[in-house]
Design an enzyme around this catalytic site. Sequence first.
Site, mmCIF file in Angstrom:
data_model
loop_
_atom_site.group_PDB
_atom_site.id
_atom_site.type_symbol
_atom_site.label_atom_id
_atom_site.label_comp_id
_atom_site.label_asym_id
_atom_site.label_seq_id
_atom_site.Cartn_x
_atom_site.Cartn_y
_atom_site.Cartn_z
ATOM 1 N N GLU A 173 3.434 -6.492 -10.797
ATOM 2 C CA GLU A 173 4.445 -6.334 -11.854
ATOM 3 C C GLU A 173 5.710 -7.122 -11.521
ATOM 4 O OE1 GLU A 173 3.999 -1.995 -11.741
ATOM 5 O OE2 GLU A 173 3.686 -2.057 -13.912
ATOM 6 N N GLY A 178 2.623 -2.466 -8.552
ATOM 7 C CA GLY A 178 4.029 -2.847 -8.674
ATOM 8 C C GLY A 178 4.285 -4.253 -8.147
ATOM 9 N N ALA A 185 3.542 -0.234 -5.442
ATOM 10 C CA ALA A 185 4.549 0.790 -5.173
ATOM 11 C C ALA A 185 4.185 1.446 -3.848
ATOM 12 C CB ALA A 185 4.535 1.817 -6.295
ATOM 13 N N GLU A 231 -3.807 0.785 -10.500
ATOM 14 C CA GLU A 231 -3.226 2.120 -10.640
ATOM 15 C C GLU A 231 -4.249 3.167 -11.080
ATOM 16 O OE1 GLU A 231 -1.759 -0.671 -11.513
ATOM 17 O OE2 GLU A 231 0.373 -0.626 -11.022
HETATM 18 N N1 3HC Z 1 1.804 1.930 -0.245
HETATM 19 C C1 3HC Z 1 1.934 2.314 1.038
HETATM 20 N N2 3HC Z 1 1.049 1.988 1.999
HETATM 21 C C2 3HC Z 1 -0.003 1.250 1.628
HETATM 22 C C3 3HC Z 1 -0.201 0.821 0.302
HETATM 23 C C4 3HC Z 1 0.771 1.177 -0.657
HETATM 24 N N3 3HC Z 1 0.691 0.789 -1.936
HETATM 25 N N4 3HC Z 1 -1.346 0.100 0.258
HETATM 26 C C5 3HC Z 1 -1.842 0.096 1.498
HETATM 27 N N5 3HC Z 1 -1.038 0.785 2.328
HETATM 28 C C6 3HC Z 1 -1.212 1.010 3.760
HETATM 29 C C7 3HC Z 1 -2.486 1.801 4.054
HETATM 30 O O1 3HC Z 1 -2.249 3.184 3.940
HETATM 31 C C8 3HC Z 1 -2.789 1.372 5.459
HETATM 32 O O2 3HC Z 1 -1.938 2.105 6.310
HETATM 33 P P1 3HC Z 1 -2.421 2.530 7.772
HETATM 34 O O3 3HC Z 1 -2.657 1.244 8.490
HETATM 35 O O4 3HC Z 1 -1.290 3.330 8.284
HETATM 36 O O5 3HC Z 1 -3.686 3.310 7.575
HETATM 37 C C9 3HC Z 1 -2.314 -0.083 5.495
HETATM 38 O O6 3HC Z 1 -1.452 -0.259 4.359
HETATM 39 C C10 3HC Z 1 -3.421 -1.086 5.378
HETATM 40 O O7 3HC Z 1 -4.254 -0.729 4.279
HETATM 41 P P2 3HC Z 1 -5.821 -0.919 4.357
HETATM 42 O O8 3HC Z 1 -6.348 -0.336 5.603
HETATM 43 O O9 3HC Z 1 -6.349 -0.415 3.065
HETATM 44 O O10 3HC Z 1 -5.947 -2.495 4.474
HETATM 45 P P3 3HC Z 1 -6.878 -3.483 3.688
HETATM 46 O O11 3HC Z 1 -6.490 -4.846 4.142
HETATM 47 O O12 3HC Z 1 -8.290 -3.056 3.775
HETATM 48 O O13 3HC Z 1 -6.449 -3.341 2.134
HETATM 49 C C11 3HC Z 1 -4.977 -3.249 0.268
HETATM 50 C C12 3HC Z 1 -5.146 -3.666 1.741
HETATM 51 C C13 3HC Z 1 -5.897 -4.106 -0.617
HETATM 52 C C14 3HC Z 1 -3.539 -3.484 -0.107
HETATM 53 C C15 3HC Z 1 -5.392 -1.766 0.108
HETATM 54 O O14 3HC Z 1 -4.703 -0.992 1.072
HETATM 55 C C16 3HC Z 1 -5.090 -1.191 -1.240
HETATM 56 O O15 3HC Z 1 -5.854 -1.352 -2.161
HETATM 57 N N6 3HC Z 1 -3.933 -0.491 -1.354
HETATM 58 C C17 3HC Z 1 -3.593 0.209 -2.562
HETATM 59 C C18 3HC Z 1 -2.874 -0.715 -3.485
HETATM 60 C C19 3HC Z 1 -2.458 0.004 -4.730
HETATM 61 O O16 3HC Z 1 -3.106 0.907 -5.210
HETATM 62 N N7 3HC Z 1 -1.325 -0.429 -5.285
HETATM 63 C C20 3HC Z 1 -0.839 0.162 -6.480
HETATM 64 C C21 3HC Z 1 0.061 1.285 -6.148
HETATM 65 S S1 3HC Z 1 0.562 2.196 -7.571
HETATM 66 C C22 3HC Z 1 1.761 1.263 -8.257
HETATM 67 O O17 3HC Z 1 2.037 0.187 -7.808
HETATM 68 C C23 3HC Z 1 2.462 1.889 -9.411
HETATM 69 C C24 3HC Z 1 3.311 0.926 -10.130
HETATM 70 O O18 3HC Z 1 2.639 0.440 -11.252
HETATM 71 C C25 3HC Z 1 4.597 1.557 -10.598
#
Ligand code: 3HC
Length: 686
Positions: free
Chosen positions: A113, A110, A71, A133
């Site tokens: 998912e 997401g 998400a 999450e």
């Molecule tokens: N939403 C928006 N931006 C995101 C994002 C997300 N889910 N995940 C990463 N980004 C952005 C980061 O903020 C960063 O932005 P920036 O360059 O402006 O600083 C850019 O993407 C790159 O991220 P990283 O520097 O962390 O790059 P890496 O290659 O080291 O890692 C990643 C990539 C593994 C995708 C890591 O960013 C990560 O773990 N992201 C979080 C993923 C996450 O938690 N997803 C679940 C979200 S909650 C959800 O989905 C709820 C659902 O169940 C309803």
Amino acid sequence: MTTENQAVVTTKLATKLSKQVGIISIDYAPVNALSQAVRAGLVNALDALENNDDVKVIIICCEGRTFIAGADIKEFGKPPTTPFLPDVVNRIEACTKPVIASMFGTSLGGGFEVALACHYRVSLNQAKVGLPEVNLGLIPGAGGTQRLMRIVGPGQALDMITSGKHVIASKFVDTGLFDLLVDSELEKNTLTFAESLITNEKLTPIRVGEREVDSTGFDWAQAKVSVAKKARGKQAPLVAFDVLEKTQKLSIKDGMAYEREQFLILRDSEQSAALRHAFSAEKQAAKLSIDAQPAKVEFVGIIGGGNMGSGIATAFLSSGFKVQLIEQTSDALAAGLERIQNNFIGNVKRGRMSQQQVDGYLANLIGDVDYQTLAECDLILEAVFEDIEVKKELFNKVEQVCKANAVLATNTSYLDINDIANTMKRPEQLVGLHFFSPANIMKLLEVVQADKTSDAVIATAMSIGKKLRKTSVLVGVCFGFAGNRMYTRYGREVQQMLLEGASVEQIDTALTGWGMAMGPLAVQDLSGIDIGHNARSAQPFPKHDKGYFRAAATMVSAGRLGRKTSAGFYQYNEGKKKSAPEVETLLREKASELSIEQREFSAEEIVHRALFALIAEGLALLKAGIVQRVSDIDVIWLHGYGFPRYKGGPMFQAKQMGEQVVAEKLGELRAEFGEELWPEYIAGSL
Ligand code: 3HC
């Protein structure tokens, strides 16, 4: 980068095979997160392809570096907008034509998912999937708990959901999660897979949501104990357990309704706000306001093979750098090299690395006693005894042999780097790289910018931190830099409360109960009470603060130096910690000698005082420009000092209280204990 206004989901028809495969391609940099535009685009694209009679099979794929990584975190905290993600994934699953997810990179949250709702999943072997999450204080909110449990069973689903770990796709062979795993050529292989469905007339979608959960033999009670043990104060893993257990026999519709309800509660929780803050604070900390390119660093010279130096060498080697270790004598060198080897042996024993990997790393390690061998190093870092004269002389010797553009770094924890730089020929090349012990394990790296450090050196230092997989934070020069300066202030407050009548156990229990990884007094016993005492003794005694670390001084005078003498703030018997009544007596006597009145403390007051000490010092750091931004302080505390991540950091805590409350509380403490320790709050600081 694609903006919100641009079309982020495009559809095209595959022409290579036949026009019977419709491809939905998501292009939303950097990680194809499911923003409103992506969600709406997906639904529109699906509608279009489903209504197109020429299309028999649909592929969802992504441009850029990864399949959907979740998400869109940027949308959390804003009013939700349609289409909601659960509706999108249900729309995918309900599609009357088979939908295939084509997965690479990291399919997370997401994103995973979406893939789980597809009827088939094709992936690169080395791709990763996960439901992270919980790391944001959430549970999956779009069917992740339901569909994953239906595919891999409650045990594996629970493990993935409560840990949040990313798992490599190849680990799921034989689980039915993937229909095809390939090493390369994902696009081509997915198209071939789609074509085979058409050729074999397998065009009836197989829906995970229509399956039942097979929890035969799964011990829910045992699993609950294990989840609770690992949660350590975090709510989300417990909620995830509850959702899986309660919904195991429900239909996908009812299960998703309960999952969503719990997701929304967590989304609005303090823990989730704190964890989301931690995530974005870390990303912010990595950003520099300077415009300089990092230099290439491959060969690193490390002077000093003690615990710190060998830990740092281990960290560099583990990240593929070549390391030259320098010691004063061949015996000391042999001991240093052995320490490094032992660090690696520990890694193999704990399953962190394979012996083959370690052999590769150790092949990049050399050692010598001659500074001349540092001539080819791109970075030379000292980790010797904390004595400024020793360090000045060392850099003088280094400058005589090093390359003109070599980055020179000191690992000092407290000393004045400007003072060292002022004795150097090329002060602009000197930077502080303050590692935390054990340096091969701890994530935090303070990159210390001295007055003359060049921007290029800062850019290089930050990029080295990234290569080391550390969380790097840029800080300025002051005694203890940002982290240890605040830690000193926190320690001071704890020590003062001891003199005011709080007991050793009370303080440690109150703070660990609040979430700190360890009690501050147990930490002092572990690191040795004399270490901090000696460092402080080199500084002038603060006259306004009569109780300043007097408790520690009392322990040192009594020969109670901590675990190493089996007696410190606690008593140790064969390593087992227990309370020491004589310590209470010693502290009572000291308090009376200093005319400090003793009284009862509540756990709440202990936490309040300790937390506000951190906030007060954090505000002072901001005022002095030692940190770039307020959230950097939180990153330091989360990664270097065991501050509970689900509380976001001391400055996040302050922000949550609001400026007015912080100003009032600081005012109360100032009125009671004086303005030197409790400065006035300056509006707009947080
Ligand atoms: N939403 C928006 N931006 C995101 C994002 C997300 N889910 N995940 C990463 N980004 C952005 C980061 O903020 C960063 O932005 P920036 O360059 O402006 O600083 C850019 O993407 C790159 O991220 P990283 O520097 O962390 O790059 P890496 O290659 O080291 O890692 C990643 C990539 C593994 C995708 C890591 O960013 C990560 O773990 N992201 C979080 C993923 C996450 O938690 N997803 C679940 C979200 S909650 C959800 O989905 C709820 C659902 O169940 C309803």
